[in-house]
Scaffold this active site. Structure first.
Site, PDB file in Angstrom:
ATOM      1  N   LEU A 101       0.883  -1.169   0.000  1.00 63.02           N
ATOM      2  CA  LEU A 101       0.000   0.000   0.000  1.00 63.02           C
ATOM      3  C   LEU A 101       0.918   1.216   0.000  1.00 63.02           C
ATOM      4  O   LEU A 101       1.993   1.184   0.619  1.00 63.02           O
ATOM      5  CB  LEU A 101      -0.887   0.018   1.254  1.00 63.02           C
ATOM      6  CG  LEU A 101      -1.952  -1.079   1.353  1.00 63.02           C
ATOM      7  CD1 LEU A 101      -2.684  -1.003   2.698  1.00 63.02           C
ATOM      8  CD2 LEU A 101      -2.959  -0.986   0.212  1.00 63.02           C
ATOM      9  N   ASP A 102       0.504   2.281  -0.649  1.00 65.67           N
ATOM     10  CA  ASP A 102       1.321   3.490  -0.679  1.00 65.67           C
ATOM     11  C   ASP A 102       1.498   4.039   0.742  1.00 65.67           C
ATOM     12  O   ASP A 102       0.694   3.752   1.634  1.00 65.67           O
ATOM     13  CB  ASP A 102       0.658   4.568  -1.539  1.00 65.67           C
ATOM     14  CG  ASP A 102       0.568   4.150  -2.998  1.00 65.67           C
ATOM     15  OD1 ASP A 102       1.344   3.274  -3.411  1.00 65.67           O
ATOM     16  OD2 ASP A 102      -0.295   4.709  -3.696  1.00 65.67           O
ATOM     17  N   LYS A 103       2.491   4.883   0.898  1.00 62.02           N
ATOM     18  CA  LYS A 103       2.777   5.467   2.220  1.00 62.02           C
ATOM     19  C   LYS A 103       1.541   6.169   2.793  1.00 62.02           C
ATOM     20  O   LYS A 103       1.258   6.086   3.990  1.00 62.02           O
ATOM     21  CB  LYS A 103       3.945   6.447   2.089  1.00 62.02           C
ATOM     22  CG  LYS A 103       4.469   6.955   3.404  1.00 62.02           C
ATOM     23  CD  LYS A 103       5.758   7.732   3.216  1.00 62.02           C
ATOM     24  CE  LYS A 103       6.212   8.344   4.520  1.00 62.02           C
ATOM     25  NZ  LYS A 103       7.462   9.098   4.395  1.00 62.02           N
TER      26      LYS A 103
END
Ligand code: URA
Length: 229
Positions: A101-103
């Protein structure tokens, strides 16, 4: 299997710590005190106790984390908090996030040391559905929803696979069956929109436990694990 490996695989401590625990007389096999960390046991038949508690053998470990924004989906990274850092207290080797998952994305992330399950869940050929709650900069039209469902050009060789897209309580829910880089954000850009907030709610049949606050994790239950196989 060696008793020290058995106990370290079950998160009792590092091999070094287990040596001390054995020396302190805290480990028993079939009610007899263990003195040798190299003692061989049968993980199926022997009853192992640590501090009076039976330790059942768990060859692999499975956790559900509500990933908070601000930490990255990697095992280790200099100067950044990773999702694996959040589970450091578990003392488990080879723990990896299942997919990324993106930051700035929140929500459901499974972490495991079971490479087989990890592969099955992220392999593109398995087409495991991932449901995201998406807050967008602008409202979506029926035409936008229909384009997201059919597949959009996000600048790759192929347009995105058919997806499910629907509005629930004012927010977009998007279910995608692949895991391309920044896929949801790029899909929204492809329909002239942008993502303000992104949260994964479901992976396959496994739904995020909404009682978990961001940053909090727990073990998967047996029923939840069955949902993934
Ligand atoms: N799609 C994105 O754009 N970001 C994520 O974190 C997950 C899916």
């Amino acid at each position: 299997m060696r008793i020290d490996k058995y106990l370290s695989d079950n998160s009792i401590g590092t091999r070094k710590e287990i040596k001390s625990l054995i020396k302190a007389g805290l480990v028993q096999v079939n009610d007899a005190q263990v003195s040798d960390p190299g003692m061989h046991i049968d993980p199926v038949k022997d009853v192992v106790k640590y501090d009076g508690r039976v330790i059942l053998y768990e060859p692999f470990h499975y956790f559900m984390l509500n990933k908070p924004a601000g930490c990255i989906s990697a095992t280790a990274e200099k100067n950044e908090t990773t999702v694996v850092d959040l589970l450091a207290g578990e003392n488990i080797k080879n723990l990896s996030p299942v997919g990324r998952l993106d930051k700035d994305t929140e929500g459901l992330l499974i972490l495991t040391d079971d490479g087989h399950l990890l592969h099955n869940l992220i392999s593109p050929s398995k087409h495991v559905g991932k449901e995201y709650l998406v807050k967008t900069a602008h409202a979506l039209s029926e035409k936008d929803l229909s384009a997201l469902r059919d597949g959009v050009d996000i600048g790759d060789d192929k347009k995105t696979l058919p997806a499910e897209a629907f509005i629930l309580d004012g927010d977009l829910h998007l279910v995608i069956y692949e895991g391309r880089f920044h896929q949801v954000k790029r899909m929204l850009e492809a329909v002239g929109n942008s993502v303000l907030y992104l949260k994964r709610l479901r992976m396959g049949k496994l739904v995020l436990d909404e009682n978990l606050e961001p940053g909090v994790y727990r073990k998967l239950t047996k029923d939840e694990l069955d949902l993934l196989s």
